[in-house]
Design a protein around this motif. Structure first.
Motif, PDB file in Angstrom:
ATOM      1  N   TRP A 181     -29.407  96.186  82.180  1.00 48.28           N
ATOM      2  CA  TRP A 181     -29.759  97.415  81.461  1.00 48.28           C
ATOM      3  C   TRP A 181     -30.067  98.510  82.475  1.00 48.28           C
ATOM      4  O   TRP A 181     -31.031  98.447  83.213  1.00 48.28           O
ATOM      5  CB  TRP A 181     -30.957  97.166  80.551  1.00 48.28           C
ATOM      6  N   LYS A 182     -29.202  99.512  82.506  1.00 49.46           N
ATOM      7  CA  LYS A 182     -29.359 100.545  83.531  1.00 49.46           C
ATOM      8  C   LYS A 182     -30.009 101.796  82.984  1.00 49.46           C
ATOM      9  O   LYS A 182     -30.373 102.696  83.721  1.00 49.46           O
ATOM     10  CB  LYS A 182     -27.992 100.917  84.107  1.00 49.46           C
ATOM     11  N   SER A 183     -30.136 101.870  81.707  1.00 52.03           N
ATOM     12  CA  SER A 183     -30.664 103.087  81.108  1.00 52.03           C
ATOM     13  C   SER A 183     -32.192 103.014  81.049  1.00 52.03           C
ATOM     14  O   SER A 183     -32.804 102.132  81.655  1.00 52.03           O
ATOM     15  CB  SER A 183     -30.051 103.228  79.727  1.00 52.03           C
ATOM     16  N   GLY A 184     -32.808 103.902  80.298  1.00 48.02           N
ATOM     17  CA  GLY A 184     -34.267 103.998  80.251  1.00 48.02           C
ATOM     18  C   GLY A 184     -34.908 102.839  79.515  1.00 48.02           C
ATOM     19  O   GLY A 184     -34.232 101.956  78.997  1.00 48.02           O
ATOM     20  N   PRO A 185     -36.245 102.851  79.481  1.00 44.95           N
ATOM     21  CA  PRO A 185     -36.974 101.767  78.821  1.00 44.95           C
ATOM     22  C   PRO A 185     -36.678 101.730  77.319  1.00 44.95           C
ATOM     23  O   PRO A 185     -36.629 102.762  76.670  1.00 44.95           O
ATOM     24  CB  PRO A 185     -38.442 102.124  79.054  1.00 44.95           C
ATOM     25  N   VAL A 186     -36.471 100.538  76.822  1.00 48.65           N
ATOM     26  CA  VAL A 186     -36.103 100.373  75.420  1.00 48.65           C
ATOM     27  C   VAL A 186     -37.325 100.002  74.599  1.00 48.65           C
ATOM     28  O   VAL A 186     -38.124  99.158  75.000  1.00 48.65           O
ATOM     29  CB  VAL A 186     -35.021  99.281  75.293  1.00 48.65           C
ATOM     30  N   VAL A 187     -37.457 100.627  73.473  1.00 40.14           N
ATOM     31  CA  VAL A 187     -38.571 100.347  72.584  1.00 40.14           C
ATOM     32  C   VAL A 187     -38.175  99.314  71.547  1.00 40.14           C
ATOM     33  O   VAL A 187     -38.929  98.428  71.187  1.00 40.14           O
ATOM     34  CB  VAL A 187     -39.016 101.641  71.870  1.00 40.14           C
ATOM     35  N   GLN A 188     -36.978  99.456  71.065  1.00 38.41           N
ATOM     36  CA  GLN A 188     -36.555  98.611  69.946  1.00 38.41           C
ATOM     37  C   GLN A 188     -35.049  98.361  70.006  1.00 38.41           C
ATOM     38  O   GLN A 188     -34.276  99.240  70.376  1.00 38.41           O
ATOM     39  CB  GLN A 188     -36.890  99.319  68.625  1.00 38.41           C
TER      40      GLN A 188
ATOM     41  N   ALA B 283     -40.372 101.830  66.815  1.00 31.78           N
ATOM     42  CA  ALA B 283     -39.166 102.210  66.073  1.00 31.78           C
ATOM     43  C   ALA B 283     -38.797 101.075  65.155  1.00 31.78           C
ATOM     44  O   ALA B 283     -39.112  99.910  65.419  1.00 31.78           O
ATOM     45  CB  ALA B 283     -38.032 102.510  67.036  1.00 31.78           C
ATOM     46  N   LYS B 284     -38.165 101.411  64.059  1.00 28.37           N
ATOM     47  CA  LYS B 284     -37.668 100.363  63.156  1.00 28.37           C
ATOM     48  C   LYS B 284     -36.246 100.710  62.723  1.00 28.37           C
ATOM     49  O   LYS B 284     -35.897 101.879  62.513  1.00 28.37           O
ATOM     50  CB  LYS B 284     -38.580 100.252  61.913  1.00 28.37           C
ATOM     51  N   VAL B 285     -35.455  99.674  62.621  1.00 25.53           N
ATOM     52  CA  VAL B 285     -34.088  99.842  62.119  1.00 25.53           C
ATOM     53  C   VAL B 285     -34.086  99.284  60.707  1.00 25.53           C
ATOM     54  O   VAL B 285     -34.644  98.213  60.471  1.00 25.53           O
ATOM     55  CB  VAL B 285     -33.092  99.065  62.997  1.00 25.53           C
ATOM     56  N   PHE B 286     -33.540 100.017  59.776  1.00 22.84           N
ATOM     57  CA  PHE B 286     -33.518  99.514  58.400  1.00 22.84           C
ATOM     58  C   PHE B 286     -32.153  99.741  57.771  1.00 22.84           C
ATOM     59  O   PHE B 286     -31.350 100.551  58.243  1.00 22.84           O
ATOM     60  CB  PHE B 286     -34.617 100.195  57.568  1.00 22.84           C
TER      61      PHE B 286
ATOM     62  N   GLY C  36     -30.277 102.855  59.080  1.00 26.58           N
ATOM     63  CA  GLY C  36     -31.127 103.978  59.442  1.00 26.58           C
ATOM     64  C   GLY C  36     -32.103 103.606  60.538  1.00 26.58           C
ATOM     65  O   GLY C  36     -32.271 102.438  60.881  1.00 26.58           O
ATOM     66  N   ILE C  37     -32.725 104.645  61.107  1.00 21.14           N
ATOM     67  CA  ILE C  37     -33.716 104.424  62.159  1.00 21.14           C
ATOM     68  C   ILE C  37     -34.949 105.259  61.833  1.00 21.14           C
ATOM     69  O   ILE C  37     -34.826 106.409  61.395  1.00 21.14           O
ATOM     70  CB  ILE C  37     -33.167 104.858  63.538  1.00 21.14           C
ATOM     71  N   ALA C  38     -36.096 104.676  62.032  1.00 22.37           N
ATOM     72  CA  ALA C  38     -37.333 105.443  61.901  1.00 22.37           C
ATOM     73  C   ALA C  38     -38.142 105.236  63.175  1.00 22.37           C
ATOM     74  O   ALA C  38     -38.181 104.139  63.717  1.00 22.37           O
ATOM     75  CB  ALA C  38     -38.126 104.963  60.687  1.00 22.37           C
ATOM     76  N   ILE C  39     -38.726 106.327  63.657  1.00 24.98           N
ATOM     77  CA  ILE C  39     -39.555 106.183  64.856  1.00 24.98           C
ATOM     78  C   ILE C  39     -40.905 106.854  64.623  1.00 24.98           C
ATOM     79  O   ILE C  39     -41.030 107.748  63.777  1.00 24.98           O
ATOM     80  CB  ILE C  39     -38.904 106.831  66.105  1.00 24.98           C
ATOM     81  N   VAL C  40     -41.880 106.410  65.357  1.00 26.00           N
ATOM     82  CA  VAL C  40     -43.162 107.115  65.376  1.00 26.00           C
ATOM     83  C   VAL C  40     -43.479 107.408  66.838  1.00 26.00           C
ATOM     84  O   VAL C  40     -43.280 106.576  67.708  1.00 26.00           O
ATOM     85  CB  VAL C  40     -44.283 106.315  64.665  1.00 26.00           C
ATOM     86  N   THR C  41     -43.906 108.647  67.063  1.00 25.96           N
ATOM     87  CA  THR C  41     -44.136 109.072  68.448  1.00 25.96           C
ATOM     88  C   THR C  41     -45.611 108.957  68.795  1.00 25.96           C
ATOM     89  O   THR C  41     -46.446 108.717  67.926  1.00 25.96           O
ATOM     90  CB  THR C  41     -43.701 110.528  68.644  1.00 25.96           C
TER      91      THR C  41
END
Lengths: 806, 618
Positions: free
Chosen positions: A78-85, A130-133, A140-145
């Protein structure tokens, strides 16, 4: 066999069972600990990202994709940024949601497809969770910051970001939250301590679920069922609260009625701790399963898959029909039938007793149905077989029983068993398969590149080629053309050999794919196989192979395709242009150096021109072009035409003769009738009019004007090129027998009889005929004789007899 | 705007029963095709709910008359019909306005004009377009440019390629097909032909064998095979009705249409012109001779008659050599009067009843006899004239190869007499074809004569004839027409007109080349004439279309094979007669169904190649 119920655990009225699906074929060094895991429902793939938070560039985390059975599909650092979900879309694409709100999409094989962002503001505030639904409209995707704001995208394929309003009093992330979706609306349900909020586009509302008081403690977990029908809340005081969501958005909770047991499944909640799995029913009973490893739970429509580092199980409520059959001491018809068949195989007469018992209740049909249905729900092939055999056995005693269900189930089971195989790794239950549909299953097989299996399935289930084999082949070919290690020739040959003339496979689609991958030559090779020339044209044009496209368009014969060529100079286009503009046509001929057609064009144009000067200049252009085309005759003729026009104009001006536009012949005719003999003579000479035609013209003209003296003079001017019979006949036509007779003597001997007859001189005709000893002519004269000419008749008859004698 | 003359369509409605009947009498029931076409039309009409008015591209009314009558349209709420014309649409209290048009740009401009002038007055009417036979991007583009494309609720196509014309005859009524193919290099008509053949195969099964001769035939076959691959998924499960398809280019046989047809139907067409199955005749001979009324009011409107095999007598005599028609008519007259005499023998009530029940049929037969006797008299007046005889003599001289290499005096005289130009062109072209091209001197002489007499503008027409190969300068190669004539037995000295034993009877001696090719294909096969085939233009070929297993025909003993002969570029009535003759010859073992782009005769054919067709000056 007897121990089927051994793995069953009662929960209230129902039973739960866990079925072993796979020994996972992966080898995970650290198990599932410290990893982000996403597993798609319907036996979907599993994605694994170890230590996602590790940021040191020296040791990048590894992203791994496995099939549901643990077979490696892809693995890359994984070369990209940190993954949350991580999450999967409905079409088996992997979503990687990064801290900065970027979502990267990969396909099943780990190739990057595209990315999008969850909004600018996220970049600073960072995604906390983040949640994928999934909803009927897609994934869909929902995130909370970290600033406690939610952002939603209901369908990632049609991205519309919605920033939800602030939640009052919320600091940091909520203690727990879920996304609810129903009827095109998507909302977020979240808790902050003991409080429960519902968040939609415009507002944030506090909700108080009945029967859950703040004293019950803070809500620490919440979960919504696969169908968005049931909700479960867990508080830190250990209360588990479940509800049927009648209308998720008004959150009208109804406490689940205790006794009303829906025919299908009863909701239950699965809770997992580090070492314990707990199934809680609404009846307040529980089942406990100890677990050793950290596990991942995957909610399915009819159960939960429990994936651990070593194996995978399916935990589900035992389907009713299976309960009926396998429950100890069950007297259900299906159970009896199974028993009967077992005894029958042992050659025991008890078989008959069991059968009788079913038949007495007239339940044999039902028994067969139960067995077939239960077989569908069973995972173990031996159990499937014994149930199907029992059903088949029972069927023998039934007349008028439709075999459809039996046959279909047999076929479907065979397919299911094949795809469940750990080498494929699609652990679908029969219920899921029905929901997923066969089409989608084939698509998934194709997507996973199990082409041979997909084709076998299509053939086995007799799916029409169009939806079946051809579709698979098309995908296969599209995939084949992307293989970089093969030469164009090899690929084209391989594709052609496999796809051949399979109906409904569009070579142009495959070629388009090849072109997309930058293999133009391959695309052209493939296009050659395309049956529909029409289909080839747009792609060839796109590839800027206009010459080839043109010849294909010509081949297709569909003129309408010519639309594609507007503005290109091509012979094909003349046809289209004739439809369009004359001017374009001219340009076209010009470009093609088609002098003949260009000259014709000028000639045509000259007739549309009213002014003489314009007409002459157009004709001059025509002459020039005819010259270039080396058409001497046309040059000469057109020059003649111009000469005639000038001549006519001159005479019109001088004498008002009204000649302009007449043909040469009519011009001479008019001149003669106007008495302008000299001018007519001039034309006759200038235009080298053949004597014959001119003589005819003059003869007729003079006769019509009854200028008999002139005519006689004319006849003597030189030897007539049209003979003198013409003179006789024309005079007779003008009713002047007297004049006609003048010319009879000049007629050649062959025409004498005719001439005499024309002026009505039977005697003369008879003389001539007899003189010429011509039987046919004698006959002709005879036929004109009437009874009053008896003398002539006699003479003729005698002459005829004389000829006959000789 | 003028209201469309409904007479044509109404007149069809009256004969509806007959129409359907004459299509199904043959070996192949062409009614299936007609029904399919009607069904599609009904479906389209029903798509536009509510009352409708149709605005017709006038050219289409004739062909449509063969498919659907006014009654069918009326059943589907068509209340008004107009002809397409510039300006405002006439008022009509209907919900839908439907344009039935060919895909031509000039028609699009008219439609656009209709609609732009409409908007200001009415806005509630719905517009639809039905393109016949195919919609075209080009036309839609034009409508878009004119800013009216959005006004249309439905834009559809009505695929009317092959129109059932008679029990064994299909025509596309595509007038310009020959011109487009050979002059303009435009293959649209071939594309439509291939499409039409695909439709036919969808209804009558895949045709297993395809033969062809000529460039266009090759192209059509290629397109068909390609289209078949394209549709291969929906395999046709119909038992094939046709065993063979023969595609023939008109330019393989340029000679036949130039010759004057000598069958009854052929002569009617040569002299009066048959259009969409109808002929208009001078009325004098058809005056009702009723007693007491005298002959004071002779009809002045031309008498319009429908000609097809539904009429028993016509079916019997249409294909006869005209010289045998008189005898057939008088025989028929005797039979009919004998039948009427029967009434004297009818004694019992039962016998009288039976006689009466036959009366309508007998009366119809009598009036049909009267009509055809009148037509035969009209034709006879012409065929017995010296001019007709002289013309025929020259034609036959050319066909037998007499003096085809010099300037012909008869043609010269005809030009001097300013006979109709088309007659001259027919003769000159014929001479050229029979001589495999004319000597430069001869050709230039003819051309100059024509241009000086009929006007220089005809240089375009002459250019066209040269381009089409009808008129050509002799090249170095030898005249191969005599070889072709001898090998194919194109001239039969002893043609029997009364009781024909060979197809040569249709031209009283000349056997149409196209039909000889067809005949030889059936037996003994083209291999026997390879040499001659090579002399004729274009490639000859054979293709096979795989049938799904189970559809292979098991032929009964003595069962005839059926061949569909498709003439690309037109066919004459005499050629059709010759094919019908071959179908009837007992031991031929072959039945023919005929299809073509257009029914032609020498005059209409040459006219289609002329660039400034003008009415022939006297």
């Amino acid at each position: 066999m007897a121990f089927i119920t051994a793995s069953w655990n009662p929960l209230g009225d129902a039973f739960y069972r866990s079925t072993d699906l796979y020994e996972m074929s992966w080898s995970l060094r650290d198990g599932l600990r410290d990893s982000l895991v996403a597993a798609a429902p319907y036996g979907g793939p599993i994605a694994l990202l170890r230590e996602p938070q590790r940021r040191s560039p020296s040791s990048r985390p590894q992203l791994e994709i496995y099939s549901a059975s643990g077979g490696t599909v892809a693995s890359f650092p994984w070369k990209s940024g940190p993954v949350v979900q991580l999450g999967w879309t409905v079409s088996d694409e992997l979503l990687c949601i990064q801290e900065d709100g970027t979502v990267l999409i990969y396909d099943l094989f780990g190739s990057f497809k595209r990315h999008f962002s969850m909004g600018q503001e996220v970049v600073q505030s960072q995604v906390m969770e983040a949640k994928v639904f999934h909803s009927p409209y897609g994934t869909g995707i929902a995130i909370v910051t970290s600033s406690s704001r939610f952002t939603l995208a209901t369908n990632i394929d049609d991205l519309k970001l919605r920033r939800l309003p602030e939640v009052p009093g919320l600091q940091g992330k909520p203690s727990c939250w879920v996304v609810l979706t129903q009827d095109r609306q998507t909302k977020v349900l979240l808790s902050n301590g003991p409080e429960l909020f519902i968040l939609d586009n415009t507002s944030c509302t506090v909700v108080c679920p009945p029967g859950l008081s703040p004293q019950d403690g803070n809500i620490v977990h919440m979960s919504v069922s696969f169908s968005y029908k049931y909700l479960a809340l867990l508080t830190d005081s250990g209360h588990l609260w479940t509800a049927l969501l009648l209308h998720p958005f008004n959150l009208e909770f109804t406490c689940l009625p205790r006794c009303r047991r829906p025919k299908s499944q009863q909701p239950s909640v699965v809770l997992m701790w580090d070492r314990l799995l707990l199934v809680v029913g609404v009846c307040n009973e529980t089942i406990q399963y100890p677990i050793e490893d950290p596990c991942v739970l995957v909610g399915e429509m009819d159960g939960v898959r429990i994936i651990s580092s070593s194996n995978q199980e399916l935990l589900q409520e035992v389907p009713l029909v299976c309960q009926d059959i396998f429950k100890i001491a069950s007297m259900a018809p299906g159970a009896l039938l199974l028993e009967a068949h077992r005894e029958y195989e042992k050659s025991s007469q008890k078989a008959d007793e069991y059968l009788r018992e079913i038949k007495e209740q007239s339940m044999l049909g039902e028994a067969v149905r139960q067995c077939v249905e239960a077989a569908g729900h069973e995972y173990d092939t031996n159990t499937q077989k014994s149930l199907m055999r029992a059903a088949s056995f029972g069927k023998c005693f039934l007349t008028d029983f439709s075999p459809d269900q039996f046959v279909t189930t047999c076929r479907e089971l065979r397919v299911l068993n094949a795809v469940r195989d750990s080498s494929v790794g699609l652990p679908l239950t029969h219920t899921q398969f029905k929901q997923l549909t066969l089409q989608v299953l084939i698509d998934r097989l194709v997507y996973r590149q199990f082409y041979p299996l997909a084709i076998e399935v299509c053939r086995y289930l007799k799916i029409p080629d169009y939806q079946g084999v051809s579709r698979v082949l098309k995908h296969w070919a599209s995939c084949k053309v992307q293989q970089k290690d093969l030469t164009d020739d090899a690929i084209a040959r391989a594709v052609c050999m496999k796809v051949g003339d399979s109906p409904g496979v569009s070579y142009s689609d495959i070629a388009a794919k090849a072109y997309e991958c930058g293999r133009a030559e391959l695309a052209i090779k493939l296009l050659d196989f395309e049956a529909r020339s029409g289909e080839q044209v747009p792609l060839l044009l796109k590839m800027k192979r206009s010459q080839l496209a043109l010849s294909k368009a010509v081949e297709s014969g569909d003129t309408d395709l010519g639309e594609c060529f507007t503005g290109r100079s091509q012979p094909l286009q003349t046809g289209f242009c004739k439809l369009q503009e004359q001017e374009t046509l001219k340009d076209l001929y010009n470009q093609d150096d088609d002098h003949q057609e260009l000259a014709n064009y000028y000639v045509t144009a000259s007739y549309r021109e009213k002014r003489l000067e314009g007409r002459l200049s157009l004709l001059q252009s025509a002459v020039d072009e005819y010259n270039k085309a080396k058409n001497e005759f046309a040059v000469k003729t057109t020059e003649d035409e111009m000469r005639l026009l000038r001549f006519q104009r001159k005479l019109d001006d001088e004498k008002g003769a009204g000649l302009l536009g007449l043909s040469l012949q009519v011009t001479m005719e008019t001149l003669l009738s106007l008495g302008l003999h000299k001018q007519a003579e001039q034309l006759y000479k200038d235009f080298r009019v053949p004597d014959k035609r001119y003589w005819w013209l003059k003869l007729k003209s003079l006769a019509e004007k009854e200028e008999w003296d002139e005519l006689e003079k004319f006849s003597k001017s030189k030897k007539s090129p049209i003979g003198y019979l013409a003179f006789v006949e024309v005079c007779i036509k003008c009713n002047n027998k007297y004049e006609a007779k003048k010319y009879v003597s000049k007629v050649t001997p062959e025409q004498k009889v005719k001439a005499h007859l024309a002026v009505g001189d039977l005697e003369g005709a008879a003389d001539a005929a007899i003189e010429r000893r011509n039987e046919a002519e004698i006959g002709a004269v005879l036929s004109r004789c009437s009874a009053s000419n008896s003398l002539v008749i006699e003479r003729l008859n005698r002459a005829r007899a004389a000829i006959a004698k000789k | 705007m003028m209201r469309l003359r409904r007479s044509h369509l109404i007149c069809c409605a009256a004969s509806k029963e007959k129409m359907a009947a004459h299509l199904s009498y043959g070996r192949v029931n062409l009614n299936i095709l007609r029904e399919a076409a009607r069904k599609e039309l009904r479906e389209f009409l029903d798509k536009c709910a509510g009352s409708k008015a149709i605005v017709w591209d006038e050219y289409l009314t004739g062909p449509f008359g063969l498919i659907a009558q006014y009654s069918l349209l009326k059943e589907h709420e068509v209340e008004k019909m107009f002809t397409l014309k510039n300006g405002r649409l006439p008022p009509a209290d209907v919900k839908n306005i439907i344009f039935f048009v060919r895909p031509r740009l000039e028609l699009m401009d008219i439609i656009a004009d209709n609609i732009t002038s409409e908007d200001r007055h009415h806005s509630s009417r719905d517009f639809h377009i039905l393109f016949v036979p195919r919609r075209s991007m080009l036309c839609e583009q034009r409508l878009k440019e004119q800013g009216v494309l959005a006004s249309f609720i439905n834009i559809d196509e009505y695929i009317l390629d092959l129109i059932p014309y008679d029990g064994d005859l299909l025509s596309m009524e595509y007038e310009s097909a020959f011109r487009e193919c050979y002059l303009e290099n435009d293959q649209t008509s071939l594309y439509h032909t291939a499409k039409g053949l695909m439709t036919l195969q969808a209804l009558y099964g895949t045709i297993p064998q395809i033969y062809g001769k000529g460039e266009c035939a090759r192209l059509v076959a290629n397109m068909m095979l390609r289209m078949k691959r394209e549709f291969a998924g929906s395999q046709n499960q119909i038992l094939p009705v046709f065993d063979t398809l023969l595609l023939l280019d008109r330019n393989v046989d340029l000679l036949t249409p130039l010759a004057t047809q000598l069958t009854y139907e052929g002569l009617i067409d040569e002299i009066y012109g048959i259009s969409n199955g109808y002929v208009k005749l001078p009325p004098e001979k058809f005056a009702q001779k009723k007693q007491g009324e005298g002959s004071k009011d002779l009809p002045t409107e031309p008498k319009k008659l429908q000609l097809n095999s539904a009429e028993e007598l016509y079916a019997e005599i249409r294909d006869k050599n005209f010289n045998a028609v008189g005898a057939a008519l008088s025989k028929k007259a005797k039979i009919i009067s004998a039948a009427f005499e029967e009434r004297h023998n009818a004694k019992t009530v039962g016998e009288i009843k039976q006689f009466v029940s036959q009366l309508p049929h007998m009366q119809a037969a009598r009036s049909s006899l009267a009509n055809h006797t009148s037509i035969a008299e009209l034709i006879k007046d012409i065929t017995t004239s010296e001019a007709f005889f002289d013309n025929l003599t020259v034609e036959q001289e050319f066909m037998t190869g007499v003096d085809t290499d010099k300037v012909n005096t008869y043609i010269e005289d005809c030009i001097a007499q300013k006979d109709p130009l088309i007659k001259i062109l027919r003769l000159v072209c014929m001479q050229s074809v029979c001589n495999n091209g004319l000597k430069h001197k001869v050709m230039d002489y003819y051309k100059r004569e024509i241009l000086q007499t009929y006007g220089y503008e005809h240089i375009l027409t002459l250019n066209n004839l040269e381009k089409a190969g009808l008129l050509k300068p002799q090249t170095g190669s030898r005249n191969n027409y005599p070889t072709i004539r001898k090998t194919l037995k194109l001239w039969m000295e002893d043609a029997n007109e009364q009781n024909p034993n060979d197809i040569s009877y249709v031209y009283s001696g000349y056997s149409p080349l196209s039909i000889r090719l067809t005949q030889i294909l059936a037996r003994p096969g083209w291999r026997s004439i390879e040499e001659v085939l090579k002399m004729l233009p274009g490639p000859h070929f054979e293709e096979r279309q795989q049938l799904p297993s189970g559809l292979h025909k098991k032929r009964q003993q003595g069962e005839n094979r059926t061949t569909l002969v498709f003439f690309l570029g037109g066919v004459t009535y005499a050629e059709i007669a010759a094919l019908r003759f071959l179908s009837q010859v007992e031991d031929s073992g072959m039945e023919y169904v005929i299809a073509t782009t257009k029914l032609i005769n020498g005059t209409t054919w040459i006219k289609s190649l002329m660039d400034r067709p003008e009415s022939p000056t006297q």
